[in-house]
Write an enzyme that holds these catalytic residues in place. Structure first.
Site, PDB file in Angstrom:
ATOM      1  N   GLY A 166     -41.432 -31.295 -86.739  1.00 35.54           N
ATOM      2  CA  GLY A 166     -42.788 -31.790 -86.933  1.00 35.54           C
ATOM      3  C   GLY A 166     -42.899 -33.261 -87.267  1.00 35.54           C
ATOM      4  O   GLY A 166     -43.996 -33.823 -87.186  1.00 35.54           O
ATOM      5  N   ASP A 167     -41.789 -33.911 -87.639  1.00 38.67           N
ATOM      6  CA  ASP A 167     -41.824 -35.340 -87.974  1.00 38.67           C
ATOM      7  C   ASP A 167     -40.460 -35.953 -87.662  1.00 38.67           C
ATOM      8  O   ASP A 167     -39.877 -36.652 -88.486  1.00 38.67           O
ATOM      9  CB  ASP A 167     -42.175 -35.524 -89.450  1.00 38.67           C
ATOM     10  CG  ASP A 167     -42.601 -36.949 -89.784  1.00 38.67           C
ATOM     11  OD1 ASP A 167     -43.054 -37.681 -88.874  1.00 38.67           O
ATOM     12  OD2 ASP A 167     -42.490 -37.343 -90.969  1.00 38.67           O
ATOM     13  N   LEU A 168     -39.990 -35.703 -86.456  1.00 40.56           N
ATOM     14  CA  LEU A 168     -38.639 -36.095 -86.076  1.00 40.56           C
ATOM     15  C   LEU A 168     -38.652 -37.536 -85.571  1.00 40.56           C
ATOM     16  O   LEU A 168     -39.149 -37.824 -84.482  1.00 40.56           O
ATOM     17  CB  LEU A 168     -38.119 -35.143 -84.997  1.00 40.56           C
ATOM     18  CG  LEU A 168     -36.607 -35.079 -84.797  1.00 40.56           C
ATOM     19  CD1 LEU A 168     -35.891 -34.660 -86.075  1.00 40.56           C
ATOM     20  CD2 LEU A 168     -36.265 -34.134 -83.660  1.00 40.56           C
ATOM     21  N   ASN A 199     -42.988 -37.875 -81.389  1.00 44.76           N
ATOM     22  CA  ASN A 199     -42.969 -38.865 -82.462  1.00 44.76           C
ATOM     23  C   ASN A 199     -41.791 -39.824 -82.329  1.00 44.76           C
ATOM     24  O   ASN A 199     -41.839 -40.954 -82.823  1.00 44.76           O
ATOM     25  CB  ASN A 199     -42.927 -38.158 -83.823  1.00 44.76           C
ATOM     26  CG  ASN A 199     -43.302 -39.079 -84.963  1.00 44.76           C
ATOM     27  OD1 ASN A 199     -43.863 -40.150 -84.763  1.00 44.76           O
ATOM     28  ND2 ASN A 199     -43.007 -38.654 -86.172  1.00 44.76           N
TER      29      ASN A 199
END
Length: 270
Positions: A166-168, A199
């Site tokens: 989700g926030d790589l 991302n």
């Protein structure tokens, strides 16, 4: 060196010794470098739902592609500590961007590999994660409305669903020395694996990510490494960047870098 009150019970429980200055993340979690029986580790006490979901996902990954969990008792997490000297952000800024992107792709592939254990029940579906973009698209129109149309199409027909980081990005995949490059700080989502590659191309900053030709070059590398379909990858970039811009606008943050990435993705798609 004295641990903050929030950390003290876990320091006693897991017999930890301070090994650096404790600090607080932007999301309010407390972290402290520690040692356990002389082994470097990081103690984290979460103070938000996202951080606690992330801890559950870290435990589920069981050290494969992510930092190893040494102990976990919600809301506290004890992780192996990254002690390598290399940085993906520094690589990207120093002209070794292609190698950094390939490392990020390899990290994503390891995280998305199926596990036999049941998935954490706390994982948030991507359609819920995109609520801010849907809510703001009608008010803001233009690029946001176009991105929301694209996002709805992606969310309606997901491919290769998996638990997602989700926030790589460059600062969430660290050098763990002999253990290689491993992920930290997941958001704990579930949905199409292609989301986790969006991302990557928006980081480490807009100076690098927004330079002429960089998005197209990175997209080519990502699709080669991951097997993603090029157009669909760029659609995820557009959707994610517009979502990030929506969050920043809603919170009073700087939305300009995310808006720029959404514009670049839209231009590539057209």
């Amino acid at each position: 060196m004295t641990a903050p009150a929030d950390l003290a019970p876990w320091m006693r429980l897991w017999r930890l010794e301070p090994d650096g200055q404790p600090f607080v993340t932007p999301w309010g979690s407390h972290l402290a470098p520690v040692t356990q029986a002389g082994v470097p580790a990081m103690l984290k006490v979460a103070h938000g739902e996202e951080e606690r979901r992330g801890a559950a996902l870290m435990a589920w990954w069981a050290g494969e592609g992510a930092a190893r969990v040494l102990a976990w008792s919600d809301p506290a997490l004890l992780l192996e500590r990254a002690e390598g000297s290399r940085s993906l952000a520094a690589m990207a800024r120093a002209g070794d961007d292609d190698a950094a992107m390939r490392i990020l792709c390899a990290a994503a592939e390891r995280l998305h590999t199926p596990r036999p254990a049941p998935r954490p029940q706390s994982l948030v579906p991507l359609d819920r994660w995109f609520a801010a973009l849907g809510a703001g698209a009608g008010r803001r129109g233009g690029l946001f409305a176009a991105a929301w149309t694209v996002a709805r199409g992606l969310l309606a027909a997901p491919r290769d669903a998996a638990p997602l980081h989700g926030d790589l990005h460059h600062d969430n995949v660290l050098d763990f020395g002999p253990r290689g490059w491993l992920a930290i700080d997941p958001k704990g989502l579930i949905g199409e694996r292609g989301f986790d590659y969006a991302n990557m191309v928006c980081n480490p900053d807009i100076v690098v990510a927004g330079a002429p030709g960089v998005l197209a070059r990175r997209a080519k590398i990502i699709c080669q490494e991951s097997g993603l379909e090029p157009r669909r990858h760029l659609q995820w970039v557009l959707a994610y960047a517009a979502l990030s811009a929506s969050w920043n606008l809603d919170s009073g943050g700087d939305a300009a870098p995310a808006v720029r990435m959404a514009e670049l993705a839209a231009a590539e798609l057209s």
